[in-house]
Motif scaffolding. Structure first.
Motif, PDB file in Angstrom:
ATOM      1  N   ASN A 118     -39.984  -2.949  38.755  1.00 11.19           N
ATOM      2  CA  ASN A 118     -39.046  -1.831  38.754  1.00 11.19           C
ATOM      3  C   ASN A 118     -37.660  -2.445  38.576  1.00 11.19           C
ATOM      4  O   ASN A 118     -37.100  -3.029  39.504  1.00 11.19           O
ATOM      5  CB  ASN A 118     -39.137  -1.050  40.057  1.00 11.19           C
ATOM      6  N   LYS A 158     -47.233   0.189  33.682  1.00 13.81           N
ATOM      7  CA  LYS A 158     -46.994  -0.022  35.104  1.00 13.81           C
ATOM      8  C   LYS A 158     -45.521  -0.195  35.441  1.00 13.81           C
ATOM      9  O   LYS A 158     -45.119   0.015  36.583  1.00 13.81           O
ATOM     10  CB  LYS A 158     -47.766  -1.253  35.586  1.00 13.81           C
ATOM     11  N   THR A 200     -41.320   0.140  35.510  1.00 11.47           N
ATOM     12  CA  THR A 200     -40.258   1.139  35.531  1.00 11.47           C
ATOM     13  C   THR A 200     -38.964   0.431  35.143  1.00 11.47           C
ATOM     14  O   THR A 200     -38.595  -0.570  35.763  1.00 11.47           O
ATOM     15  CB  THR A 200     -40.115   1.770  36.922  1.00 11.47           C
ATOM     16  N   ASP A 204     -34.756   0.815  33.701  1.00  9.30           N
ATOM     17  CA  ASP A 204     -33.532   1.543  33.382  1.00  9.30           C
ATOM     18  C   ASP A 204     -32.533   0.485  32.912  1.00  9.30           C
ATOM     19  O   ASP A 204     -31.882  -0.175  33.717  1.00  9.30           O
ATOM     20  CB  ASP A 204     -32.997   2.292  34.600  1.00  9.30           C
ATOM     21  N   VAL A 229     -35.054   3.785  29.047  1.00  6.36           N
ATOM     22  CA  VAL A 229     -35.679   4.182  30.310  1.00  6.36           C
ATOM     23  C   VAL A 229     -37.182   4.195  30.097  1.00  6.36           C
ATOM     24  O   VAL A 229     -37.677   4.797  29.137  1.00  6.36           O
ATOM     25  CB  VAL A 229     -35.187   5.569  30.771  1.00  6.36           C
ATOM     26  N   ASN A 264     -41.031   4.700  32.124  1.00  3.84           N
ATOM     27  CA  ASN A 264     -41.722   5.136  33.334  1.00  3.84           C
ATOM     28  C   ASN A 264     -43.133   5.572  32.969  1.00  3.84           C
ATOM     29  O   ASN A 264     -43.324   6.438  32.108  1.00  3.84           O
ATOM     30  CB  ASN A 264     -40.961   6.291  33.996  1.00  3.84           C
ATOM     31  N   LYS A 265     -44.125   4.932  33.559  1.00  4.66           N
ATOM     32  CA  LYS A 265     -45.537   5.285  33.389  1.00  4.66           C
ATOM     33  C   LYS A 265     -45.964   5.280  31.919  1.00  4.66           C
ATOM     34  O   LYS A 265     -46.690   6.153  31.456  1.00  4.66           O
ATOM     35  CB  LYS A 265     -45.829   6.652  34.019  1.00  4.66           C
TER      36      LYS A 265
END
Length: 670
Positions: free
Chosen positions: A335, A383, A385, A387, A410, A412-413
């Protein structure tokens, strides 16, 4: 009473003399050597290995408890490459006796000379340190729940070590399963002024696989409970006479839930020279041999075993400077937040040389021809994440320039969104958004892009090294595709868009000549000495794409000289062309960019063939079938302008009409 006191002091004094005499005399009169077999037996029982002590064993008691020995060996089990697991050339330690009574440790010296450790993993997975120190004696089953835990810390008031030294140590590791051998030689560790309340000076040097590394600086103070609380660091790391780095900060709870705050400064070094010192081949071949030769990094880092935050990050590479901030909220799964600003970079320096690039493309083409293409694993992207933001002042690539680039990604998933990707490009601007979805077996991509006032001529000359089109571009595109290979993308490409070029020219093609003069435009007359071009005031090209088939319903070119429309298809999969160029109107025989008097009829042009080999031919059928006016003039032009020897082989006795039919099969003359 006086006699009693006198007797007491005499008794105490006598006992003191006896104790002092014992401390001084016992080591002189007691033969410590005869206890060596017993000591070796106890150590062997504790370790489960054969033990030998071939050198002398010396003992002193007062004022320092001193122990020294030499030629100590701890054996290996059967079936390993070396006879011994541990060898110690000599050992010497002196601990002050009296402070021990007050739980204070004062060590004058602790010197370990020439230790050697040999670690080995066999092909069956067994290691020579398995079961080291295990005992066959049954363990007591202590179920007493009232047993008090030992107090935290060392239980000591203080520790002082004047000199802690390990000299000329050797460590060798052999992994027979992996076929790996690693060796550390010349290892020296020296700690001076070891104290719980003051920083400890540290010097470390070693040779790892023949390469020198070093570490010096200070650690601590350790505090009353070493391993707990804060541990300050101030270290300088050096390696291979190439790499120098400074690390300053502190560790929190090193033996527990580790946390850290560090300032790291890696001085400018050459990655090329560093790998050369490691006797490793540089992993990439760059067009510029001087690229990747100067790298420096500095940052403030804070985090734990699960996360890390970097602030005030700065990296310099070959004159390019990147300022960055990073926050890794979770390491696994990743992340990540990243914000970077790069001043400029010349990517052409880091790309492979053209010869190597072409060879790589040929190899890739050969591998794809075998029908065995490795599939990309997108599971890691599903997997993470992300930004991330990136701004770049200028990028040089493929001879061209991109300026003031802004990228925001960005993820995500398994869904990656680029919003925006914007830049300045040759006097204009590009703004685009894109979404890449890798949740399925193949990635699906959607793209929207808008350009305004881009100068096409310089762009194509710099990036494509081609002079084919000039003008100012305004465009609007919306495309979608599925797949990650060029073939899959072309087959699944769908969308629409419009390209608008103004005040430009098509270089290399004279459409005015083609539609006016059959002979000059289709290879039946001498070619002009000037480079052909078609000037225009506006060229508008709307299009749609369906499964790789590009269709333009009416691409229109307008200029003071002519009005031309283009209709038809271009197949991205087969690269086949099927288009028709049709003149609409001629205002004058002279016009924009037209300095030569032109005569003749305006004839539609058919564009067939492929992208690499387009074929142009006049659409005479449409004229003769009455689709365009003045069919009789066309026939007359053909009769006057096309002599039989130009359209017929000399050895074939065909009529002019037959020759024309052979030249243009679709021509039908009644």
């Amino acid at each position: 009473m006086g006699k009693l006191i006198k007797f007491f002091f005499v008794t105490i004094g006598g006992l003191a003399i006896i104790v002092l005499a014992a401390v001084l005399v016992v080591p002189k009169i007691v033969d410590v050597q005869k206890y060596k077999p017993l000591l070796m037996e106890k150590v062997s029982e504790a370790t489960g290995r054969k033990v030998s002590l071939d050198g002398d064993l010396n003992l002193s008691i007062f004022p320092w408890v001193g122990v020294s020995f030499s030629d100590f060996r701890l054996g290996n089990p059967e079936g390993y490459g070396e006879k011994d697991l541990v060898i110690v050339k000599s050992f010497e330690a002196h601990v002050k006796l009296m402070p021990l009574l007050s739980r204070e440790v004062q060590v004058d010296s602790f010197i370990l000379d020439g230790p050697e450790i040999y670690l080995e993993k066999r092909k069956d997975g067994r290691t020579n340190w398995d079961n080291l120190g295990s005992s066959s004696a049954p363990k007591e089953n202590n179920t007493d729940q009232t047993t008090k835990a030992e107090p935290a810390g060392l239980g000591l008031k203080s520790i002082e070590v004047a000199n802690f030294t390990i000299r000329d140590a050797r460590l060798k590791y052999v992994d027979q399963q992996q076929g790996v051998t690693k060796e550390v030689t010349g290892l020296t560790l020296q700690l001076t002024d070891v104290n719980l309340e003051r920083p400890i000076s540290l010097i470390f040097n070693a040779v790892v696989d023949g390469k020198a590394v070093g570490l010096k600086g200070s650690i601590g103070p350790l505090g009353p409970k070493p391993g707990e609380g804060s541990l300050p660091l101030d270290l300088t790391i050096s390696a291979l006479d190439q790499l120098n780095a400074k690390v300053k900060g502190q560790l929190e709870n090193p033996t527990g839930n580790l946390a850290y705050k560090l300032a790291i400064d890696v001085a400018n070094f050459s990655p090329r020279k560093l790998l050369s010192a490691l006797q490793m081949e540089f992993p990439v071949v760059t067009s510029d041999p001087a690229a990747l030769d100067a790298l420096a990094i500095s940052m403030n880092m804070a985090g734990t075993a699960k996360n890390v935050a970097i602030s005030d990050g700065k990296m310099s590479l070959d004159g390019s400077t990147l300022d960055f901030t990073t926050n890794i909220k979770n390491i696994s799964p990743l992340n990540l937040f990243f914000d970077g600003k790069l001043n400029t970079i010349d990517l052409d320096r880091y790309l492979p040389p053209k010869a190597a690039s072409q060879a790589g493309q040929g190899a890739a083409a050969g591998s794809s021809g075998s029908g065995k293409t490795a599939k990309t694993d997108y599971e890691p992207l599903r997997k993470i994440t992300l930004d991330t933001k990136m701004s770049i002042g200028e990028i040089k690539v493929q001879g061209g320039k991109l300026q003031n680039i802004q990228i925001h990604l960005v993820a995500n998933k398994g869904v990656l969104k680029f919003n925006p990707v914007a830049m300045e490009l040759y006097g204009g601007n590009v703004a685009s958004t894109a979404t890449v979805n890798v949740q399925g077996k193949s990635p699906s991509t959607s793209l929207e892009a808008r350009t305004t006032n881009v100068q096409v001529g310089p762009l194509l000359k710099d990036f494509a090294k081609k002079d084919v089109l000039e003008g100012t571009l305004v465009s609007n595109l919306a495309l979608s595709m599925v797949g990650d290979s060029p073939e899959a993308i072309k087959k699944s490409l769908n969308g629409k868009g419009e390209l608008l070029f103004t005040d430009g020219a098509i270089v290399g093609i004279d459409l005015a000549g083609m539609v006016r003069n059959v002979q000059a435009s289709f290879g039946l007359a001498e070619k002009p000495t000037e480079k052909p071009r078609t000037d225009f005031a506006e060229l508008r090209a709307p299009f749609t794409v369906k499964n790789g088939l590009v269709n333009t319903p009416e691409t229109a070119l307008q200029s003071p000289l002519m009005r031309i429309t283009v209709k038809g298809d271009a197949n991205l999969v087969t690269e086949a062309l099927d288009m028709r160029v049709e003149p609409k109107f001629v205002a004058t025989l002279k016009g924009q960019g037209d300095t030569t008097e032109r005569k003749g009829l305006m004839v539609p042009v058919l564009v067939r063939g492929t992208f690499s080999k387009p074929q142009f031919s006049p659409d005479l059928t449409a004229i003769l079938q009455g689709q365009l006016p003045d069919a009789e003039s066309v026939k007359k032009t053909l009769e006057e302008g096309l002599s039989p020897d130009k359209v017929l082989p000399k050895d074939q006795g065909k009529t002019l009409e037959q020759g024309i039919k052979g030249l243009i099969p679709q021509l039908k003359i009644k």
